[in-house]
Structures are given as structure tokens and as C-alpha cells.
Write a protein that holds these residues in place. Structure first.
Motif, PDB file in Angstrom:
ATOM      1  N   ARG A  27      -3.228  -4.789  -0.858  1.00 35.02           N
ATOM      2  CA  ARG A  27      -4.813  -4.466  -1.354  1.00 35.02           C
ATOM      3  C   ARG A  27      -4.728  -5.093  -2.950  1.00 35.02           C
ATOM      4  O   ARG A  27      -3.844  -5.024  -3.577  1.00 35.02           O
TER       5      ARG A  27
ATOM      6  N   MET B 224       0.893  -1.109   0.024  1.00 33.42           N
ATOM      7  CA  MET B 224       0.011   0.179   0.083  1.00 33.42           C
ATOM      8  C   MET B 224       0.684   1.220  -0.050  1.00 33.42           C
ATOM      9  O   MET B 224       0.636   2.054  -0.849  1.00 33.42           O
TER      10      MET B 224
ATOM     11  N   VAL C 244       0.662  -3.582   3.956  1.00 31.54           N
ATOM     12  CA  VAL C 244      -0.629  -4.320   3.798  1.00 31.54           C
ATOM     13  C   VAL C 244      -0.615  -4.340   2.237  1.00 31.54           C
ATOM     14  O   VAL C 244      -0.208  -3.202   1.640  1.00 31.54           O
TER      15      VAL C 244
ATOM     16  N   ASP D  43      -9.815  -8.762  -0.638  1.00 33.97           N
ATOM     17  CA  ASP D  43      -9.450  -7.038  -0.789  1.00 33.97           C
ATOM     18  C   ASP D  43      -8.172  -6.855  -0.120  1.00 33.97           C
ATOM     19  O   ASP D  43      -7.261  -6.087  -0.723  1.00 33.97           O
ATOM     20  N   LYS D  44      -7.883  -7.541   1.107  1.00 31.43           N
ATOM     21  CA  LYS D  44      -6.644  -7.159   1.864  1.00 31.43           C
ATOM     22  C   LYS D  44      -5.849  -8.326   2.158  1.00 31.43           C
ATOM     23  O   LYS D  44      -6.323  -9.299   2.507  1.00 31.43           O
ATOM     24  N   GLN D  45      -4.718  -8.279   1.994  1.00 28.60           N
ATOM     25  CA  GLN D  45      -3.560  -9.231   2.567  1.00 28.60           C
ATOM     26  C   GLN D  45      -2.708  -8.697   3.587  1.00 28.60           C
ATOM     27  O   GLN D  45      -2.150  -7.701   3.117  1.00 28.60           O
ATOM     28  N   ARG D  46      -2.622  -9.436   4.686  1.00 30.59           N
ATOM     29  CA  ARG D  46      -1.771  -8.773   5.758  1.00 30.59           C
ATOM     30  C   ARG D  46      -0.210  -8.933   5.380  1.00 30.59           C
ATOM     31  O   ARG D  46       0.060  -9.754   4.599  1.00 30.59           O
TER      32      ARG D  46
END
Length: 385
Positions: free
Chosen positions: A299, A285, A297, A350-353
Motif C-alpha cells: 500500500r 503490508m 500487497v 493505494d494498493k499494488q498487488r
């Protein structure tokens, strides 16, 4: 070529799964309009609806219709625009920001970002529904004139409101630039006015948004288009390095501007070199202006912008350079594929840590605009090679 196999799989996923699912579950046939999210069981939620989702989904279904998708795209494209007008349009002609699932406005505030997507929807709907072209041209021109009267910046571009809110932002200009590029090629639209505004935004980006020393594009600015004070002014988003690179390449090709290609190449290099996590091979991000990681993160949307920029560079290159960009495009496609691995085919994560685990949450409709555009851009550019 791996990228050809990836493109074919994306095409199947889009036509067989995503478009039918979002047509069936992503449009509220009772109350009207597009839903904000679909949960991972494949059911629409009652989340509040950001206004930007409506024109973005109008774009998706209008463009799918133009590209020959056989599903009922027109009902939802036109219905989505009617809902957008009915729920969000304010007496001043601009669109508010947020409504609940029942269509009650929650935030009527002005954001240029939302107006930019209205303009994008006008262009694509006008292109694909000929009998509405003159209406869309008139509405498009009217909004452009209203924006110029309401929030034109004394140097170039636009302020966020009148009086201006700070910081000023590059991101709404990026989407306005995209709307200009779409509008300037629609027959019946004011092509000269849209081309002039596109040129103004391109020069604003290259002269003020892009740092003259590093070549990175910043996000936040003071009223003189200088970097905003403090850490906020240092923010650099890899996804936007790619997205601006893609837009500047399109503009450069139309105008014959070689310097814009040089600027775009540097933006791409920054995004790829510093904005891709080496362990996960995904675009993250946020960086700071020294290219250190500020938010690891990942996205979904930056993966699509990486893909769009890489494949367009490949189409404009030859030999070893083309091979290099095709390899990057294949990496971006692989990153995107991982986000599309959802329990219900046609949805997405939507999101990958930072640890590689995806956040368990509903799929946001707003991502469809990014995904669909990337898939069509991939095919368009492959056909040019």
C-alpha cells in the motif's frame, strides 16, 4: 544527489497539483467536510466518510498553510473541523467512527485511533491560527483528561474502551504518541502533561510492543500487554516498524534517550530487511513474527513511513552510515513515486498487488496525511545535512 531531485519533484507535485486538487475537489463546499475518495478521473465520490479523514485533512491544510502554501488552506481547515464536530462528535465528547456522504452518522462507536487524530488536528490548527490557540489548548486538554478517565490502562497506555475490547492494539498508541509530540511543543498547550504522556507511550512501546528477543514491534496484545494468542498476536507490519522508528527517533532527540535510537534502528532494519519485496522494491503490508510474509500487497502509506524513517536516520548520521540511509531514502522515494503515477496529477494509487499491478480504485483522502508529512520531513531533514 538523486534524493534532492526527488525532493524537488515531490515539492512541485504537492504545491502545484495535490494541494490545489484536494482543496478544489476534496472538500465538499455544499455539505461541508472532506470527501472520503476522489476517483481516478478527478471527481469526488459519495463513499461513506470515516471520521479519521476529517482531522487528517485538517492537519494537511493547516500544515500546508504554516509552510507557506498560497492556496486557501484556512477555509477548509476550519470548515473541516466544524464538520467533524457537527457530524461525529458524541454527547460524551468523543468522536464516532463513520458517516455517510450526507453527514448522517452510521457508526457512533468509540475508537481511540479517531480521538488521536482529533488531538493532532487541535495541535496543528492551534499552531497556525493564533486566535484559536487557547480554544484548541482547552479542547486538547479536555480530551486527554476524558481519555484518561474513560479508558486508561492499569499498567500503561489505554484500553480500547470501557469495558476493554480485546485485542489491545499498538497502532492507536502510535498516533496518540504522534499527537503528544505535536502538542508538547505548541505554546499555550499543557506541555508538561503532553510530554509525560509521550514518555509513557514511548516506554510502553519499548517495554511491551517491541519483542525483547527479535526487536520487532507487534500489533495485537492481551490485557496484560502480552502478545495476543494465536496468529493475530504474531502480526508484524513493516510500515509500522518504520513509523514507530521515526517517532522514537524524534522522541529520543528531544529527551536524549540513546536506547530509543537503538530500538528504532532495529525496527528500521527489520522493516528494510524483511518488509521490502525484492522484486518490486516496495514495502509490503504484513509479516509474521518469524519475518515470513503474510500479506505481500503493498500500500502507499508504508512507502512514506520508510522514507520518513530513512531520511531522519540520515540526518542523525555521518559518513558511511549517512550514505547508507540516504540510499534507502532514495529507494523509498522511488517506491512512493510509482504510487503517485495516477491518471490525474495530484492523485495516487493505494494498493499494488503481488504481481506488481495497481488496483484500479479511487484515491483515498486518508493517504494525504502520510504523503504530505513525508514530503515535509524529507525537506526538513535534508536541510539539516
Amino acid at each position: 544527489m538523486d534524493i534532492l531531485l526527488q525532493a524537488r519533484e515531490f515539492e512541485r507535485w504537492l504545491g502545484e497539483a495535490a494541494l490545489p486538487l484536494w482543496r478544489r475537489k476534496g472538500y465538499d463546499a455544499v455539505g461541508g467536510g472532506f470527501v472520503e475518495t476522489i476517483d481516478l478521473r478527478g471527481e469526488p465520490t459519495r463513499a461513506n466518510r470515516r471520521s479519521r479523514v476529517q482531522p487528517r485533512q485538517v492537519y494537511c491544510f493547516a500544515e500546508a498553510g504554516r509552510r507557506g502554501w498560497s492556496g486557501d488552506w484556512r477555509t477548509v481547515a476550519e470548515g473541516g473541523l466544524r464538520y467533524f464536530d457537527r457530524v461525529y462528535r458524541q454527547p460524551n465528547g468523543f468522536y464516532g467512527a463513520l458517516a455517510d456522504a450526507d453527514g448522517k452518522i452510521i457508526d457512533a462507536g468509540f475508537d481511540m485511533y479517531n480521538q488521536a487524530f482529533a488531538l493532532l488536528a487541535f495541535a496543528f490548527l492551534g499552531e497556525v491560527v493564533p486566535e484559536r490557540k487557547s480554544e484548541m489548548a482547552e479542547r486538547s486538554n479536555g480530551m486527554r483528561l476524558s481519555l484518561e478517565a474513560h479508558c486508561k490502562h492499569p499498567i500503561a497506555g489505554f484500553e480500547e474502551d470501557n469495558p476493554p475490547r480485546l485485542p489491545l492494539c499498538s497502532n492507536p498508541h502510535m498516533h496518540l504518541f504522534e499527537a503528544c509530540l505535536a502538542s508538547e511543543v505548541v505554546e499555550g498547550f499543557d506541555r508538561v502533561a503532553w510530554a509525560n504522556l509521550a514518555d509513557e507511550i514511548a516506554h510502553l512501546a519499548m517495554e511491551h510492543f517491541v519483542d525483547s528477543e527479535t526487536g520487532a514491534l507487534r500489533e495485537f496484545f492481551d490485557h496484560d500487554w502480552a502478545p495476543f494468542p494465536g496468529e493475530k498476536g504474531r502480526v508484524v507490519e513493516p510500515g509500522h516498524q518504520f513509523e514507530w522508528a521515526w517517532l522514537l527517533l524524534r522522541w529520543a532527540e528531544r529527551r536524549g534517550k540513546s536506547q530509543a535510537i537503538v530500538t528504532a534502528r532495529r525496527l528500521f532494519e527489520i522493516g528494510e530487511t524483511h518488509g521490502i519485496c525484492p522484486k518490486r522494491d516496495v514495502a509490503i503490508m504484513t509479516l509474521l513474527d518469524d519475518f515470513s510474509v503474510a500479506d505481500p500487497v503493498a500500500r502507499l502509506w508504508p512507502q512514506t513511513e520508510w522514507l520518513k524513517a530513512a531520511i531522519r536516520f540520515a540526518a542523525l548520521s555521518e559518513g558511511a552510515a549517512r550514505a547508507r540511509y540516504l540510499a534507502s531514502a532514495s529507494r523509498a522515494a522511488a517506491a512512493l513515486e510509482r504510487f503517485l503515477e495516477a491518471p490525474v496529477r495530484g492523485l495516487w494509487r493505494d494498493k499494488q498487488r503481488a504481481d506488481g499491478i495497481f488496483v484500479d480504485e479511487p484515491a483515498p483522502a486518508s493517504s494525504f496525511y502520510h504523503i504530505l508529512c513525508a514530503i515535509y520531513e524529507l525537506w526538513d531533514c535534508l536541510k539539516r545535512m
